[in-house]
Scaffold this motif. Structure first.
Motif, PDB file in Angstrom:
ATOM      1  N   ALA A   1      -9.691 -59.703  51.608  1.00  0.00           N
ATOM      2  CA  ALA A   1      -8.598 -60.674  51.432  1.00  0.00           C
ATOM      3  C   ALA A   1      -8.516 -61.688  52.559  1.00  0.00           C
TER       4      ALA A   1
ATOM      5  N   ALA B   1      -4.650 -63.342  46.675  1.00  0.00           N
ATOM      6  CA  ALA B   1      -4.447 -61.962  47.102  1.00  0.00           C
ATOM      7  C   ALA B   1      -3.775 -61.145  46.002  1.00  0.00           C
ATOM      8  N   GLN B   2      -2.809 -61.750  45.303  1.00  0.00           N
ATOM      9  CA  GLN B   2      -2.148 -61.065  44.196  1.00  0.00           C
ATOM     10  C   GLN B   2      -3.144 -60.775  43.079  1.00  0.00           C
TER      11      GLN B   2
ATOM     12  N   ARG C   1      -5.285 -57.873  44.124  1.00  0.00           N
ATOM     13  CA  ARG C   1      -4.558 -56.610  43.976  1.00  0.00           C
ATOM     14  C   ARG C   1      -4.622 -56.127  42.536  1.00  0.00           C
ATOM     15  N   GLU C   2      -4.377 -57.028  41.584  1.00  0.00           N
ATOM     16  CA  GLU C   2      -4.430 -56.662  40.174  1.00  0.00           C
ATOM     17  C   GLU C   2      -5.829 -56.214  39.770  1.00  0.00           C
TER      18      GLU C   2
ATOM     19  N   ARG D   1      -6.449 -52.604  40.958  1.00  0.00           N
ATOM     20  CA  ARG D   1      -5.763 -51.630  40.108  1.00  0.00           C
ATOM     21  C   ARG D   1      -6.469 -51.505  38.758  1.00  0.00           C
TER      22      ARG D   1
ATOM     23  N   LEU E   1      -0.776 -56.133  51.168  1.00  0.00           N
ATOM     24  CA  LEU E   1      -1.788 -55.877  50.146  1.00  0.00           C
ATOM     25  C   LEU E   1      -2.167 -54.408  50.126  1.00  0.00           C
TER      26      LEU E   1
ATOM     27  N   SER F   1      -1.131 -51.753  47.070  1.00  0.00           N
ATOM     28  CA  SER F   1      -2.263 -51.513  46.169  1.00  0.00           C
ATOM     29  C   SER F   1      -2.733 -50.073  46.144  1.00  0.00           C
ATOM     30  N   CYS F   2      -2.590 -49.361  47.260  1.00  0.00           N
ATOM     31  CA  CYS F   2      -3.300 -48.092  47.439  1.00  0.00           C
ATOM     32  C   CYS F   2      -2.495 -46.887  46.947  1.00  0.00           C
TER      33      CYS F   2
ATOM     34  N   THR G   1       4.656 -55.883  48.102  1.00  0.00           N
ATOM     35  CA  THR G   1       4.121 -56.162  46.772  1.00  0.00           C
ATOM     36  C   THR G   1       3.005 -57.155  46.790  1.00  0.00           C
ATOM     37  N   ALA G   2       2.741 -57.803  47.963  1.00  0.00           N
ATOM     38  CA  ALA G   2       1.659 -58.799  48.100  1.00  0.00           C
ATOM     39  C   ALA G   2       1.571 -59.682  46.890  1.00  0.00           C
TER      40      ALA G   2
END
Length: 263
Positions: free
Chosen positions: A177, A185-186, A189-190, A193, A211, A215-216, A262-263
């Motif tokens: 990132a 970055a969002q 993250r998606e 996932r 992030l 995410s983790c 929530t980044a």
């Protein structure tokens, strides 16, 4: 999310990439000292720590670009510590690098295509996969640009796209990132996932704490080449060792709930 199927292998239930007792020294200085890590398929695992904590060294060892002085690396209980990086790629371990590792005179789409070709796809299938991956990472407009002198955020996305073109069972992201804007970055993250939902094991190293914590599923913290603590994001967020000893003010803000995760 493009349907990037993992390479054939065992079902992801219970499948894990493991490091046990990993030790590595350079000129007598221990970069890693008896480090343990576990990366299950179908989940996003974080690895955080201050600069010099040993994070990139650990990724190099897991992916075969370096060898440990001691310790065990295994996939589903099968030892792989002596296998080359190329062999581990064929087993389904992909990674990104902090600093490019692109083919600068090839175009963006050729960079992805050649990676797919190296993993055994036909030219037609490699081009089709490359096209799909570039679409997923919003790189279509850059497809015919040579990889030399790309904007930093585009270069980062291309590195991720190349890793996914190997159809991995595990993908190890080393600061992916860096240089990405908030929207990128969002999106990343998606993507992580979505990869986990498809049964791919994801390891994320990044200094973007929102992030990581957003995410983790599980996070490992390294400090001075050693395991410090590991647990769920909530457990790590409230662990005093994170905030006061290893990551400074950014970690303290997260631990106290003062940062948007929530980044």
């Amino acid at each position: 999310m493009v349907d990037i199927r993992p390479v054939p292998g065992v079902g992801h239930e219970g499948a894990r990439l493991l490091g046990r007792g990993i030790t590595r020294s350079y000129k007598g200085v221990k970069a890693l000292n008896d480090v343990n890590i576990e990366i299950p398929r179908g989940r996003v695992t974080g690895l955080i720590g201050a600069n010099g904590a040993g994070k990139s060294t650990l990724v190099n060892i897991l992916s075969g670009y370096d060898r440990p002085d001691d310790g065990v690396i295994s996939i589903d209980s099968e030892e792989i510590a002596r296998e080359s990086a190329q062999r581990r790629t064929r087993r389904g371990i992909a990674r990104t690098f902090q600093h490019g590792h692109l083919f600068p005179r090839l175009t963006v789409i050729e960079n992805v295509e050649v990676t797919a070709l190296a993993c055994g796809l036909s030219r037609a299938k490699a081009r089709s996969l490359a096209t799909d991956v570039l679409t997923e990472f919003q790189l279509e407009e850059w497809a015919l640009h040579e990889a030399d002198h790309l904007p930093h955020g585009v270069e980062r996305r291309l590195g991720v796209a190349r890793a996914l073109a190997t159809r991995p069972r595990w993908v190890l992201f080393d600061e992916p990132a860096a240089g990405l804007n908030e929207g990128e970055a969002q999106h990343f993250r998606e993507t992580m996932r979505a990869l986990a939902a498809r049964g791919i094991g994801v390891l994320l190293i990044d200094h973007n704490m929102p992030l990581v914590f957003g995410s983790c599923d599980h996070i490992f913290v390294l400090g001075a080449g050693r395991n410090v603590v590991d647990g769920t994001p909530d457990e790590i967020r409230h662990d005093e060792r994170l905030a006061t000893s290893y990551l400074g003010n950014a970690a303290r803000q997260i631990a106290e709930g003062g940062a948007d995760v929530t980044a």
